[in-house]
Design a protein around this motif. Structure first.
Motif, PDB file in Angstrom:
ATOM      1  N   ASP A 134      11.262  -1.233  10.954  1.00 59.13           N
ATOM      2  CA  ASP A 134      10.187  -2.205  10.867  1.00 59.13           C
ATOM      3  C   ASP A 134      10.079  -2.653   9.406  1.00 59.13           C
ATOM      4  N   ARG A 135       9.779  -3.938   9.227  1.00 57.28           N
ATOM      5  CA  ARG A 135       9.754  -4.481   7.866  1.00 57.28           C
ATOM      6  C   ARG A 135       8.572  -5.441   7.725  1.00 57.28           C
ATOM      7  N   VAL A 136       8.114  -5.604   6.497  1.00 57.14           N
ATOM      8  CA  VAL A 136       7.072  -6.583   6.202  1.00 57.14           C
ATOM      9  C   VAL A 136       7.560  -7.523   5.098  1.00 57.14           C
ATOM     10  N   ARG A 137       7.071  -8.746   5.175  1.00 57.10           N
ATOM     11  CA  ARG A 137       7.312  -9.701   4.111  1.00 57.10           C
ATOM     12  C   ARG A 137       5.991 -10.414   3.810  1.00 57.10           C
ATOM     13  N   ARG A 165      18.335 -12.559  -1.636  1.00 56.16           N
ATOM     14  CA  ARG A 165      18.449 -13.102  -0.278  1.00 56.16           C
ATOM     15  C   ARG A 165      17.468 -12.478   0.704  1.00 56.16           C
ATOM     16  N   SER A 166      16.495 -11.742   0.209  1.00 55.90           N
ATOM     17  CA  SER A 166      15.543 -11.112   1.133  1.00 55.90           C
ATOM     18  C   SER A 166      14.239 -10.788   0.425  1.00 55.90           C
ATOM     19  N   SER A 167      13.126 -11.087   1.104  1.00 56.97           N
ATOM     20  CA  SER A 167      11.802 -10.679   0.620  1.00 56.97           C
ATOM     21  C   SER A 167      11.211  -9.592   1.511  1.00 56.97           C
ATOM     22  N   ASN A 168      12.042  -8.989   2.344  1.00 59.18           N
ATOM     23  CA  ASN A 168      11.582  -7.952   3.266  1.00 59.18           C
ATOM     24  C   ASN A 168      11.418  -6.612   2.554  1.00 59.18           C
ATOM     25  N   GLN A 169      10.450  -5.843   3.028  1.00 60.35           N
ATOM     26  CA  GLN A 169      10.242  -4.479   2.584  1.00 60.35           C
ATOM     27  C   GLN A 169      10.263  -3.570   3.810  1.00 60.35           C
ATOM     28  N   SER A 170      11.212  -2.653   3.842  1.00 60.58           N
ATOM     29  CA  SER A 170      11.288  -1.706   4.962  1.00 60.58           C
ATOM     30  C   SER A 170      10.152  -0.694   4.871  1.00 60.58           C
ATOM     31  N   LEU A 171       9.598  -0.329   6.029  1.00 63.35           N
ATOM     32  CA  LEU A 171       8.534   0.667   6.078  1.00 63.35           C
ATOM     33  C   LEU A 171       9.178   2.043   6.015  1.00 63.35           C
TER      34      LEU A 171
END
Length: 453
Positions: A134-137, A165-171
C-alpha cells in the motif's frame, strides 16, 4: 457690614475720647481722627480689592469649568477617532487580505494506492515472489500572481529518496515518518499575449497525447522553457539540465543537458478536434557518461568505463529522438471519446531504436457520477527513448518492454475518483537479461483512491 463695624468702632472711640477730653489735648484728638480716617480709607481699599479678587476668582472658575468641558469633549472626540481609526484599519486589513487571497491559489491531491506486482524475473535462479504493498502520495502546490504578468509556483510532494519518477511513499518502516521534498519551484513570465517563459523546476510544458508512457507524469524537468500559442498553433522550446559538472581543465566538464522543441496544431473537425504535434529532443554530453538516477540506466544499452580500479556503466548511444503524436477528441452521444497515437525514433543507434503506442479512452471520470474506460498498447525498444524519462509502471520502468495498460475510473462526486489500472507487460523483449531470460512477464495491478482540492 465691614463699614458698619468700623463706624461703630469709631463712634465708640470718639465717645471715649470725649469722656476723657479733660485728659487729652485738642492736638491729640486731631491725630486720632486722622488715623481713623486713614484706617477707614485702607479698609475701603481692601474691600474693593476683595470684591475684585472675588470677581476674578469667579472668572477663573468659569474658565476652569469651560476648560474641563473642552477636555471632556476632546476625550470623547479622541475615543471616537480611535474607534473610527480601528474600524478603518480593519477595513484596510480586510481589503489587503482579500487582495492577497485573490493572488494566491492553493491546490493539491492525496492518493491512497493498493498495488500488486507479479514479476517472472529469476532472482538468484529462483522466481521472484509476488509483491503486495500500500502506498500514499500527497502533493501541495501554491501559485502566486506576483504581478500582472509574472506567476510564481512552489510545490511539495512525498518522495522516497528523491525519485524523479515517483511521489509514492510505501507504508513500511515501523510507522516511520515519510519524507516531503521540493516538487516544483518556478516562475512564469507572460511576456506577450502569445508567449510565456518558464524557469526553475517545472511541470512538463509540452503536449502529450492520451495516456502515453513515453514521459512519466511525475518527472518535473529543471531549466528554462518558452511556450507559444497563436490560434490553432502551439509550441515549446526548452533547455534542461540533467547533470551540472565541475572539475579540473583536464577533465570532461561539459554539462549533460536536454534540449528540445515541439510544434503542433489543434484542428477543428466539425465539433471535434484533432491535435498533431512533432517533438524533438537531444541529450547533449550524455553518451559515454552515466546521467542516471541511482546508477540505473533503466534498460538503455551501456558500456563499461574503467578508470583505475573503478568501473562505471555509461551510455553507449546518444539520444536524438524524433517524436510524432496525434490525438482525436470527439463526443459519442454525450460521452467524450479519445483516440491517440505516439511514435518515436532515436536517430543514433541502428537497431532497437523505435517506440510506439496507441490507445482509446471512453468517458471521463471527473464530474459527479462520471466514469471512464481506457486501453492502450506500448512498445518501447531498448534504445528508442532515454530511459530516465519513461513511465515507471510499464515493465517496472525500463526500456525493451511491451504491453497493455487497461484502466477504469469512477467519480462519485467532483474531486473524488476511484481508479483501477492493470498492466500486462513483458520485459527483455529483444535482449536477454542477466539470467538469460527474454519475454519475461511483468504484471501490475493498481487500485487508487484519489481526492483533489
Amino acid at each position: 457690614m465691614k463699614n458698619l463695624v468700623l463706624a461703630a468702632t469709631v463712634t465708640a472711640a470718639l465717645s471715649t475720647t470725649s469722656m476723657g477730653a479733660h485728659a487729652a489735648s485738642s492736638n491729640e484728638l486731631a491725630q486720632i481722627r486722622e488715623q481713623l480716617e486713614a484706617l477707614m480709607q485702607r479698609v475701603d481699599k481692601l474691600e474693593q480689592e476683595n470684591v475684585a479678587l472675588e470677581a476674578e476668582n469667579e472668572s477663573l472658575k468659569a474658565a476652569d469649568e469651560k476648560l474641563q468641558a473642552n477636555a471632556e469633549y476632546l476625550k470623547s472626540e479622541a475615543r471616537g477617532l480611535r474607534k473610527e481609526t480601528a474600524q478603518q484599519a480593519m477595513e484596510v486589513g480586510k481589503v489587503k487580505g482579500a487582495d492577497w487571497a485573490s493572488k494566491v491559489a492553493i491546490s493539491g491531491d492525496l492518493r491512497y494506492r493498493y498495488e500488486m506486482i507479479s514479476d517472472e524475473t529469476l532472482n538468484g535462479g529462483v522466481q521472484t515472489a509476488d509483491r503486495y504493498r500500500d502506498r500514499v502520495r500527497a502533493r501541495l502546490n501554491a501559485t502566486v500572481k506576483a504581478t500582472d504578468n509574472i506567476t510564481v509556483g512552489i510545490g511539495f510532494a512525498t518522495t522516497e529518496n528523491g525519485d524523479p519518477r515517483s511521489s509514492n511513499q510505501s507504508l513500511t518502516g515501523s510507522f516511520s515518518r515519510k519524507s516531503i521534498d521540493l516538487d516544483t519551484a518556478y516562475f512564469g513570465w507572460k511576456f506577450a499575449s502569445w508567449g510565456n517563459l518558464v524557469g526553475g523546476k517545472m511541470k512538463q510544458p509540452f503536449v502529450k497525447p492520451g495516456q502515453t508512457l513515453f514521459w512519466d507524469n511525475d518527472v518535473n524537468p529543471e531549466g528554462l522553457a518558452v511556450g507559444f500559442q497563436s490560434g490553432m498553433l502551439f509550441g515549446t522550446a526548452y533547455n534542461y539540465w540533467i547533470n551540472e559538472v565541475s572539475g579540473p581543465e583536464t577533465s570532461r566538464t561539459a554539462d549533460t543537458m536536454l534540449h528540445g522543441l515541439q510544434i503542433g496544431t489543434r484542428l477543428p473537425i466539425g465539433a471535434n478536434t484533432l491535435m498533431l504535434a512533432a517533438h524533438y529532443y537531444d541529450l547533449s554530453a550524455g553518451q559515454g557518461r552515466a546521467p542516471f538516477y541511482n546508477g540505473n540506466s533503466n534498460g538503455n544499452s551501456t558500456d563499461t568505463l574503467v578508470s583505475g580500479t573503478t568501473s562505471t556503466s555509461v551510455l553507449r548511444y546518444d539520444f536524438q529522438v524524433i517524436n510524432l503524436s496525434a490525438e482525436f477528441n470527439a463526443l459519442l452521444g454525450e460521452l467524450p471519446l479519445q483516440l491517440w497515437a505516439d511514435v518515436a525514433q532515436n536517430q543514433d543507434p541502428n537497431d532497437l531504436d523505435t517506440a510506439w503506442a496507441a490507445g482509446v479512452l471512453f468517458g471521463k471520470a471527473s464530474n459527479y457520477r462520471t466514469w471512464e474506460f481506457g486501453a492502450s498498447y506500448h512498445l518501447i525498444e531498448k534504445d528508442s527513448l532515454f530511459g530516465q524519462l519513461i513511465d515507471s509502471d510499464l515493465g517496472g520502468g525500463v526500456t525493451d518492454t511491451e504491453g497493455w495498460m487497461l484502466r477504469a475510473g469512477y467519480a462519485p462526486v467532483r474531486n473524488w475518483a476511484l481508479n483501477a489500472t492493470y498492466i500486462l507487460s513483458k520485459r527483455n523483449v529483444d535482449v536477454p537479461n542477466g539470467a538469460g531470460q527474454t519475454g519475461v512477464d511483468y504484471d501490475r495491478l493498481q487500485v487508487d483512491f484519489n481526492v483533489k482540492f
